[in-house]
Design a protein around this motif. Structure first.
Motif, short mmCIF file in Angstrom:
data_model
loop_
_atom_site.label_atom_id
_atom_site.label_comp_id
_atom_site.label_asym_id
_atom_site.label_seq_id
_atom_site.Cartn_x
_atom_site.Cartn_y
_atom_site.Cartn_z
N PHE A 151 0.85 -1.19 0.00
CA PHE A 151 0.00 0.00 0.00
C PHE A 151 0.88 1.24 0.00
CE2 PHE A 151 0.88 -0.73 4.46
CZ PHE A 151 0.99 0.54 5.02
N SER A 152 0.27 2.36 -0.36
CA SER A 152 0.98 3.64 -0.40
C SER A 152 0.29 4.64 0.51
CB SER A 152 1.01 4.19 -1.83
OG SER A 152 1.68 3.30 -2.70
N TRP A 153 1.06 5.58 1.02
CA TRP A 153 0.47 6.66 1.81
C TRP A 153 1.15 7.97 1.44
CZ3 TRP A 153 3.11 9.92 5.09
CH2 TRP A 153 4.42 9.54 5.46
N SER A 154 0.46 9.06 1.69
CA SER A 154 1.02 10.38 1.42
C SER A 154 0.30 11.41 2.28
CB SER A 154 0.89 10.75 -0.06
OG SER A 154 -0.46 10.80 -0.45
N MET A 155 0.84 12.61 2.31
CA MET A 155 0.22 13.72 3.01
C MET A 155 -0.42 14.65 1.99
SD MET A 155 2.98 14.72 5.95
CE MET A 155 3.75 13.50 6.99
N SER A 156 -1.62 15.09 2.29
CA SER A 156 -2.31 15.97 1.36
C SER A 156 -1.93 17.42 1.61
CB SER A 156 -3.83 15.82 1.53
OG SER A 156 -4.25 16.38 2.76
N GLU A 157 -2.58 18.31 0.85
CA GLU A 157 -2.31 19.75 1.02
C GLU A 157 -2.66 20.19 2.43
OE1 GLU A 157 -3.31 23.92 -1.36
OE2 GLU A 157 -4.16 22.01 -2.01
N ALA A 158 -3.67 19.54 3.01
CA ALA A 158 -4.05 19.85 4.39
C ALA A 158 -3.43 18.81 5.33
CB ALA A 158 -5.56 19.85 4.53
N ALA A 159 -2.13 18.57 5.12
CA ALA A 159 -1.45 17.47 5.81
C ALA A 159 -1.27 17.75 7.29
CB ALA A 159 -0.08 17.24 5.18
N PRO A 160 -1.14 16.68 8.09
CA PRO A 160 -0.76 16.88 9.47
C PRO A 160 0.67 17.40 9.54
CG PRO A 160 -0.65 14.57 8.90
CD PRO A 160 -1.29 15.26 7.74
N GLU A 161 1.01 17.96 10.65
CA GLU A 161 2.35 18.52 10.81
C GLU A 161 3.42 17.46 10.69
OE1 GLU A 161 4.96 20.74 14.29
OE2 GLU A 161 2.79 20.92 14.28
N ALA A 162 3.16 16.27 11.22
CA ALA A 162 4.19 15.24 11.24
C ALA A 162 3.57 13.87 11.41
CB ALA A 162 5.17 15.50 12.37
N ILE A 163 4.27 12.85 10.90
CA ILE A 163 3.91 11.46 11.15
C ILE A 163 5.11 10.78 11.80
CG2 ILE A 163 3.44 9.23 10.05
CD1 ILE A 163 1.56 10.58 8.18
N GLY A 164 4.87 10.09 12.91
CA GLY A 164 5.94 9.48 13.68
C GLY A 164 6.05 7.99 13.54
N GLY A 165 5.07 7.36 12.91
CA GLY A 165 5.11 5.91 12.76
C GLY A 165 3.82 5.39 12.21
#
Length: 342
Positions: A151-165
């Motif tokens: 699977f794939s993941w990404s951050m959108s234009e309204a992304a969260p500040e950070a992903i930790g895991g």
């Protein structure tokens, strides 16, 4: 934990394995994971970093097609927002993403992002947008999304500040999950760099056992005070107990190692602090009522790694083991754990 394992056909048991380079390579922890899966069932890949971390690997997952994302790690960076795991990923631009492949999948899995966002955000999984609630200044897990083994993941234009895991669990809802969180060169004091409520994130993961597998780098730290080390180790155990009071805690001592290869006699070759560090761990384990596994003793004691290397079970650096050596160590640990659990 023993009770949950007895009902592994219907319940999920989670083990969090924190450690240094022995854990970062996921040969030792990965072999232990295989034992638990073979006996109690595969509960999923567990907690992993959001993207590939240089020098790290997972035996059950890998990454590819990473773009537009920035990684900072507690191994080499300072950041007050580090939490459990010690990794933070943020977008460089709106065109970003990563692909994850889970090895030997047992059907589909649930994925959850550990994220920090001061306002409502979004992330995309296989191109589908999912809303992320505001976390304020803290970290939280997103709602589970069902994914295939790739699977794939990404951050959108309204992304969260950070992903930790990312947390991956089997949709079957039972078996064992073993989450390996290793950092090359780490000492148990590394947890102090995870300043943003790592204990709170651990509580959200709700582990049934927490393993602390440190000591090798402490033994090589000639400036380390054993009393200071004792206090740090006790404090980390107290943090775990406050966060997850029902979780069992296991300390794994450092294995045999050699610091001065040209030394005359084992006393000169072996790190002077190796046995004192192990002694402190044994004392703290008794005082704090935790489990303790003596890896050094299992390997054969003083300078045993030299004979392991001669048998192809240890690396030439006389610190790390080969996959065969880690497999043998995991066999011994699982057998000893099984005796306790029964």
């Amino acid at each position: 934990m023993a009770e949950k394992l007895r009902h592994s056909q219907s319940e999920l048991t989670h083990i969090v394995f924190l450690g240094d380079s022995h854990t970062a390579a996921d040969f030792f922890s990965g072999s232990l994971r295989q034992h638990f899966h073979s006996v109690y069932g595969d509960g999923g890949a567990g907690f992993i970093s959001p993207v590939a971390v240089p020098g790290n690997r997972y035996s059950n997952a890998y990454f590819q097609n990473i773009y537009g994302l920035k990684l900072v790690t507690s191994r080499r960076d300072k950041n007050p927002n580090f939490t459990l795991g010690g990794n933070i990923v943020t977008p460089v631009n709106n065109n970003n993403g990563a692909q994850i492949i889970v090895r030997a999948p047992q059907g589909r899995e649930f994925v959850q992002a550990l994220y920090a966002s001061p306002s409502v955000g979004q992330w995309l999984v296989d191109g589908v947008r999912y809303t992320l609630a505001s976390t304020g200044n803290g970290w939280a897990f997103s709602q589970p999304v069902t994914v295939d083994s790739t699977f794939s993941w990404s951050m959108s234009e309204a992304a969260p500040e950070a992903i930790g895991g990312l947390m991956l669990t089997s949709t079957s809802g039972h078996g064992v999950v073993l989450s390996a969180m290793g950092i090359n060169g780490a000492q148990v004091s590394m947890l102090d760099k995870w300043k943003n409520n790592w204990g709170g994130v651990l509580k959200q993961l709700a582990p049934d056992m927490v393993i602390l597998a440190y000591g090798t780098n402490e033994a090589f730290n000639t400036d380390l005070s054993t009393e200071a080390y004792r206090q740090t180790l006790q404090r980390q155990i107290e943090n775990i107990r406050q966060s997850t009071p029902d979780a069992a805690i296991l300390l794994i001592g450092p294995g045999s190692s050699v610091m001065h290869k040209q030394g005359h006699g084992c006393v000169q070759r072996q790190p002077a602090l190796l046995k004192p560090i192990i002694a402190v761990q044994q004392q703290v384990a008794r005082q704090e009522h935790t489990l303790f596994w003596n890896w050094f003793y299992f390997m054969g004691g003083d300078c045993a790694i030299e004979s392991w290397a001669a048998q192809g079970k240890a690396r030439p650096d006389l610190i790390h083991l080969t996959p065969e050596g880690y497999q043998e160590s995991a066999n011994g640990l699982f057998n000893d754990l099984s005796a306790v659990l029964k």
